[in-house]
Design a protein around this motif. Sequence first.
Motif, PDB file in Angstrom:
ATOM      1  N   THR A  69       0.839  -1.196   0.000  1.00  0.00           N
ATOM      2  CA  THR A  69       0.000   0.000   0.000  1.00  0.00           C
ATOM      3  C   THR A  69       0.873   1.245   0.000  1.00  0.00           C
ATOM      4  OG1 THR A  69      -0.189   0.344   2.407  1.00  0.00           O
ATOM      5  CG2 THR A  69      -1.740  -1.197   1.388  1.00  0.00           C
ATOM      6  N   VAL A  88      -8.208  -1.985   3.854  1.00  0.00           N
ATOM      7  CA  VAL A  88      -7.263  -2.975   3.324  1.00  0.00           C
ATOM      8  C   VAL A  88      -7.083  -4.123   4.307  1.00  0.00           C
ATOM      9  CG1 VAL A  88      -4.840  -3.369   2.726  1.00  0.00           C
ATOM     10  CG2 VAL A  88      -6.026  -1.343   1.854  1.00  0.00           C
ATOM     11  N   VAL A 135      -1.918  -0.889  -3.609  1.00  0.00           N
ATOM     12  CA  VAL A 135      -3.143  -0.142  -3.365  1.00  0.00           C
ATOM     13  C   VAL A 135      -2.772   1.296  -2.997  1.00  0.00           C
ATOM     14  CG1 VAL A 135      -5.222   0.048  -1.957  1.00  0.00           C
ATOM     15  CG2 VAL A 135      -4.380  -2.214  -2.638  1.00  0.00           C
ATOM     16  N   SER A 159      -5.996   2.232  -7.125  1.00  0.00           N
ATOM     17  CA  SER A 159      -6.276   3.326  -6.204  1.00  0.00           C
ATOM     18  C   SER A 159      -7.714   3.290  -5.722  1.00  0.00           C
ATOM     19  CB  SER A 159      -6.011   4.684  -6.848  1.00  0.00           C
ATOM     20  OG  SER A 159      -6.410   5.723  -5.960  1.00  0.00           O
ATOM     21  N   SER A 340     -11.231   0.979  -0.506  1.00  0.00           N
ATOM     22  CA  SER A 340      -9.963   0.294  -0.232  1.00  0.00           C
ATOM     23  C   SER A 340     -10.199  -1.191   0.008  1.00  0.00           C
ATOM     24  CB  SER A 340      -9.287   0.925   0.994  1.00  0.00           C
ATOM     25  OG  SER A 340      -9.036   2.295   0.776  1.00  0.00           O
ATOM     26  N   ALA A 343     -10.920  -2.843  -3.280  1.00  0.00           N
ATOM     27  CA  ALA A 343      -9.723  -2.970  -4.109  1.00  0.00           C
ATOM     28  C   ALA A 343      -8.987  -4.272  -3.795  1.00  0.00           C
ATOM     29  CB  ALA A 343      -8.802  -1.773  -3.892  1.00  0.00           C
ATOM     30  N   VAL A 344      -8.843  -4.576  -2.511  1.00  0.00           N
ATOM     31  CA  VAL A 344      -8.130  -5.795  -2.113  1.00  0.00           C
ATOM     32  C   VAL A 344      -8.936  -7.044  -2.462  1.00  0.00           C
ATOM     33  CG1 VAL A 344      -7.168  -7.077  -0.157  1.00  0.00           C
ATOM     34  CG2 VAL A 344      -6.860  -4.603  -0.307  1.00  0.00           C
TER      35      VAL A 344
END
Length: 435
Positions: A69, A88, A135, A159, A340, A343-344
Motif C-alpha cells: 500500500t 485494506v 493499493v 487506487s 480500499s 480494491a483488495v
Amino acid sequence: MSVIAKASAKRSARAAWTGIALAGVSALLLTACSSGETTEPTESDEAAASGDANPIEPGERDLTLKIGTILPQSGALAFLGPPEEAGVALAAQEINDADLGITVDVVYRDSGDTTTDTATVSVTDLLSQDVSGIVGAASSGVSKTVIDQIVAAGVVQFSPANTSADFTDYDDDNLYWRTAPSDTLQGEVLGNLIASDGNATLGMIVLNDPYGTGLAEFTKTAFEAAGGEVVAEELFNEGDSNFDSQIAGVTAANPDAIALITFDQAKIVTPALVGEGFPGDKLYFVDGNLADYSADFAPGLVEGAKGTLPGLDVSTLGDFTDQLLEIDDSLTDYSYAAESYDAVILLALAAYAANSTDGADIAEYLQQVSGGIADVGEKVTTFADGAALLAEGEQIDYDGPSGPVTFDENGDPTEATIGIFQYNADGTYERIGDG
C-alpha cells in the motif's frame, strides 16, 4: 473439506449491506463443472469461448498474494490514511480467514504528498519485495509521480481514491485500476448542488494539481450550465502555507459561494475566509477536505456548509463499519474505507480467477470479476462466495460495500454514488442526500 463447504463455513456476516450491493444487475445462474469430468459446456465456457470472458480454471488454489500500500500516513491527505488502511486490513483478514487456497500478505507504506518523494521511496521498496499489486495512492498527484514506475514493473496499481480524469486514458498497459469515480461525476454533482442552493456566482480556491484543477473544471462546467457564473478561480501549490493572496482574490469578486477544492489546507483557508467576513454556510467542501473539524474550528464556524464525497453511506452498513472499528477503534471517518476494502477483494478474486499472482494476469481478470463483461457472472458480495464459484470454473460479478463495482475497459468504475453532506455546529458533518 470441499471449497464450497469451506466457503459456507467461513461465510461473512455482512448481510446488512448485501441488499444494497446487489442493486441494479440480475445474476446469471451458471452450471458448475469440476475437473476430471466430461460435461456439457457451461454458460461460462461459452462466454469464454466467444471472446467475451477469459476461461476460469476449476480446482483448488494454492496462492500467496503479496500486496503493498501507498496510502497517506503523512502529508496533506493523512486524515484519509486510517480508514483506507483499515479497509485494506479488513479485506486481507477476511480473505485469509476464508481459507480457500489464497493467502494475502500486506506491506503498508506511506505515500506522503507531492511535496516529498515519499511515494517513490515506498514504491521502490515494495517492488523490491515482489508485490503483485499496490493499493494507492489516495492523491491523484502522487499517483502521477509513481504510476510509470509501477507499470514498468508489471505490477497492478489500484487506487481507492484517485479521481482525476487524466487516468481514464493513461498509457498504463492495463495495470491501473480504481474504485473511485472520475471527477467528471463529482464535479457535476458539486456544481449543480451550488446552483440549486440559489447561488448565482461562485469563487473557487483550487489546489494546482491534476486533482484540483480537474475537479474545478468539471464543477465550473456544471455550475455555468445551470446558469451560474464563476467569478474567481485562485490557484495555490502543494506545500504553500500562506493563502492571503488567494483569499483576497476570491473575496474581491464578492461571490455568493466559495468552493474549496483543497486537501487539508482547508484548515487554514476556512477560518481565514470566515474571519474576513465570508459566511461559513456558503462554503463548499470536496472529498479532499471533507473531514471532522470539531477539534480544529470554533463552534458554528462552518455550520450549514456543504460538501461532496464519492461513495455509498457506509455508516448505514452496520456490520461493515463495526468490523472496521475492530481493526481500528479510533476511526471517526470512513472516507474511502469501502473502496480500499473492495480494491483488495477484487485483486484477490482476479488472482484466484487467473490462478496466478502475476500482475499482468491479475489485471486480465479484474474487469471480468467485477461484472464488466456483459451478461457474464453470478452476483456475489463476499470473497468466500466468489472464490467458491471460481473454484468450480464459474464466472462471477462482485459487488461490495462501495457499491456496484463494474469496471469499463479503462479500469474506471461505471457506476458511482456521490454523497452530499452538511456541517453541524460542532464541526462534524452528516450525509443529507445523494447526487
